[in-house]
Motif scaffolding. Structure first.
Motif, PDB file in Angstrom:
ATOM      1  N   TYR A 109      25.057 -56.281  62.154  1.00 33.31           N
ATOM      2  CA  TYR A 109      24.867 -57.738  62.112  1.00 33.31           C
ATOM      3  C   TYR A 109      25.560 -58.364  60.900  1.00 33.31           C
ATOM      4  CZ  TYR A 109      22.158 -62.103  61.625  1.00 33.31           C
ATOM      5  OH  TYR A 109      21.762 -63.412  61.479  1.00 33.31           O
ATOM      6  N   LEU A 110      25.518 -57.662  59.752  1.00 30.93           N
ATOM      7  CA  LEU A 110      26.116 -58.193  58.530  1.00 30.93           C
ATOM      8  C   LEU A 110      27.613 -58.448  58.687  1.00 30.93           C
ATOM      9  CD1 LEU A 110      24.535 -56.289  55.493  1.00 30.93           C
ATOM     10  CD2 LEU A 110      24.363 -58.720  56.044  1.00 30.93           C
ATOM     11  N   LYS A 111      28.282 -57.624  59.456  1.00 35.23           N
ATOM     12  CA  LYS A 111      29.728 -57.796  59.630  1.00 35.23           C
ATOM     13  C   LYS A 111      30.044 -59.145  60.244  1.00 35.23           C
ATOM     14  CE  LYS A 111      33.796 -55.606  61.625  1.00 35.23           C
ATOM     15  NZ  LYS A 111      34.451 -55.170  60.391  1.00 35.23           N
ATOM     16  N   TYR A 112      29.305 -59.509  61.286  1.00 35.27           N
ATOM     17  CA  TYR A 112      29.556 -60.780  61.966  1.00 35.27           C
ATOM     18  C   TYR A 112      28.977 -61.952  61.192  1.00 35.27           C
ATOM     19  CZ  TYR A 112      31.218 -57.828  65.658  1.00 35.27           C
ATOM     20  OH  TYR A 112      31.943 -56.894  66.358  1.00 35.27           O
ATOM     21  N   LEU A 113      27.862 -61.703  60.498  1.00 38.66           N
ATOM     22  CA  LEU A 113      27.317 -62.746  59.625  1.00 38.66           C
ATOM     23  C   LEU A 113      28.325 -63.090  58.535  1.00 38.66           C
ATOM     24  CD1 LEU A 113      24.772 -64.467  58.970  1.00 38.66           C
ATOM     25  CD2 LEU A 113      24.112 -62.636  57.389  1.00 38.66           C
ATOM     26  N   CYS A 161      23.242 -68.014  65.282  1.00 45.07           N
ATOM     27  CA  CYS A 161      24.364 -67.876  66.217  1.00 45.07           C
ATOM     28  C   CYS A 161      24.885 -66.443  66.287  1.00 45.07           C
ATOM     29  CB  CYS A 161      25.502 -68.817  65.824  1.00 45.07           C
ATOM     30  SG  CYS A 161      25.143 -70.567  66.103  1.00 45.07           S
ATOM     31  N   CYS A 162      24.688 -65.665  65.217  1.00 41.31           N
ATOM     32  CA  CYS A 162      25.136 -64.271  65.214  1.00 41.31           C
ATOM     33  C   CYS A 162      24.103 -63.319  65.809  1.00 41.31           C
ATOM     34  CB  CYS A 162      25.474 -63.830  63.790  1.00 41.31           C
ATOM     35  SG  CYS A 162      26.979 -64.559  63.113  1.00 41.31           S
ATOM     36  N   SER A 163      22.898 -63.807  66.057  1.00 45.18           N
ATOM     37  CA  SER A 163      21.848 -62.930  66.585  1.00 45.18           C
ATOM     38  C   SER A 163      22.194 -62.312  67.941  1.00 45.18           C
ATOM     39  CB  SER A 163      20.521 -63.679  66.677  1.00 45.18           C
ATOM     40  OG  SER A 163      20.627 -64.822  67.511  1.00 45.18           O
ATOM     41  N   PRO A 164      22.968 -62.983  68.822  1.00 44.96           N
ATOM     42  CA  PRO A 164      23.326 -62.311  70.079  1.00 44.96           C
ATOM     43  C   PRO A 164      24.073 -61.000  69.893  1.00 44.96           C
ATOM     44  CG  PRO A 164      23.727 -64.663  70.265  1.00 44.96           C
ATOM     45  CD  PRO A 164      23.374 -64.394  68.836  1.00 44.96           C
ATOM     46  N   PHE A 165      24.768 -60.823  68.765  1.00 43.91           N
ATOM     47  CA  PHE A 165      25.464 -59.560  68.546  1.00 43.91           C
ATOM     48  C   PHE A 165      24.474 -58.401  68.466  1.00 43.91           C
ATOM     49  CE2 PHE A 165      28.734 -62.498  66.867  1.00 43.91           C
ATOM     50  CZ  PHE A 165      29.808 -62.053  67.616  1.00 43.91           C
TER      51      PHE A 165
END
Length: 338
Positions: A109-113, A161-165
């Protein structure tokens, strides 16, 4: 996304359905090596650059205007991603993950956050420099707490918004596999859901930020040309233009390849692209685009140093103080020995 959508035979890694007869096993091993060496290369510069930047920005720049608050948040986002790189390096070099699924999903998750928080704060920096240049009275009345509130909103929105990942990687197979990151199983999406995610991600994550940064550059250039014709001082406008253009360059270099390939990647996952050679190129470029996106954690500190006068002054001052302290210590030691 770090992996692909339909399960391949002989392993945990999942791929979009591909009927092409090329060696997926060799390609998968090559990706392990690519991620390992690339993350090793960017870890030290990213850690040192963002640690020093955060130290200087938070401790020594008291006048937190001119997008300094946004730069601090940008450094925090980069540092969070950089600190997760050793775990990624461990996984891709050993092919094992003994740290539990929760930590795996958090690092994933951190990568996309980091990616989308970086995009958002680059937009905030560019937009604020443009507005303050066009409306100087607005800059004088602007309060630091406004930037803090904007930053909080950005983190909340980007985080949601990044939670779907994460949601797309938490299916029934997740508890059965020992893999992490690109080897996490992915939920199978319907065509409508895939189109919605693709459109939402591309518009909010790439097209809209690029448009805002582009218009900021245009208005600053136009204002600079008008000032030159009128014979006014243009130093502030040149600095603002330099800031926005560098933000644009970092944005395009780091994030354009991923978002262009992401659109094609989703089309491959939904079998909208069926030509074998095209599929192969899109799948093989996907990890490269993710690696390029991670370079932003090394490039962003250059924005602080080269484009922020206060940062240069404070860093030089602290460097000189440390050097003077070291020399005095050596002189004292030498005198004692004599």
């Amino acid at each position: 996304m770090d992996s692909h959508n339909a399960s391949s035979s002989g392993g945990n890694t999942s791929y979009p359905s591909v009927n092409c007869s090329y060696n997926m096993t060799a390609w998968n091993e090559g990706m392990y090596g690519l991620y390992t060496y690339f993350y090793l290369i960017i870890f030290i510069p990213g850690l040192l650059g963002n640690s020093v930047a955060l130290w200087v920005l938070c401790r020594f720049i008291r006048k937190k205007t001119k997008a300094i608050i946004f730069m601090i948040n940008l450094a925090v986002a980069d540092l969070a991603h950089v600190l997760s790189l050793p775990l990624r390096i461990y996984y891709y070099s050993t092919h094992t993950w003994p740290f539990g699924k929760g930590l795996c999903l958090f690092c994933f998750y951190l990568k996309y956050l980091n990616m989308y928080a970086s995009i958002a704060f680059l937009v905030c920096i560019s937009l604020q420099r443009c507005i303050f240049l066009m409306h100087p009275f607005c800059a004088k009345s602007w309060k630091r707490r406004y930037d803090v509130r904007i930053s909080v909103v950005v983190w909340i929105v980007v985080g949601l918004c990044c939670s779907p990942f994460i949601l797309m990687r938490t299916n029934s197979d997740s508890a059965k596999t020992s893999g992490c990151f690109k080897d996490l199983p992915t939920r199978k999406l319907g065509l409508g859901t895939a189109i919605t995610i693709m459109t939402f991600g591309e518009l909010l994550g790439f097209v809209t930020p690029l448009t805002i940064i582009g218009f900021s550059s245009y208005f600053i250039i136009r204002s600079l040309q008008e000032s030159v014709r009128a014979g006014h001082s243009v130093n502030d406008k040149k600095r603002a233009l330099r800031m926005v253009l560098v933000c644009t360059g970092v944005f395009l270099f780091c994030f354009a390849p991923y978002h262009i390939n992401f659109l094609l990647y989703m089309m491959v996952s939904q079998d909208l692209i069926t030509q074998c050679t095209v599929k192969q190129v899109i799948l093989q470029f996907h990890p490269i685009s993710l690696c390029v996106a991670s370079v932003n954690c090394c490039l962003n500190p250059l924005i602080y140093y080269f484009l922020t006068t206060e940062f240069q002054q404070q860093l030089s001052r602290q460097g000189s103080s440390v050097l003077r302290g070291r020399l005095m210590s050596l002189e004292s030691t030498s005198s004692y020995k004599e």
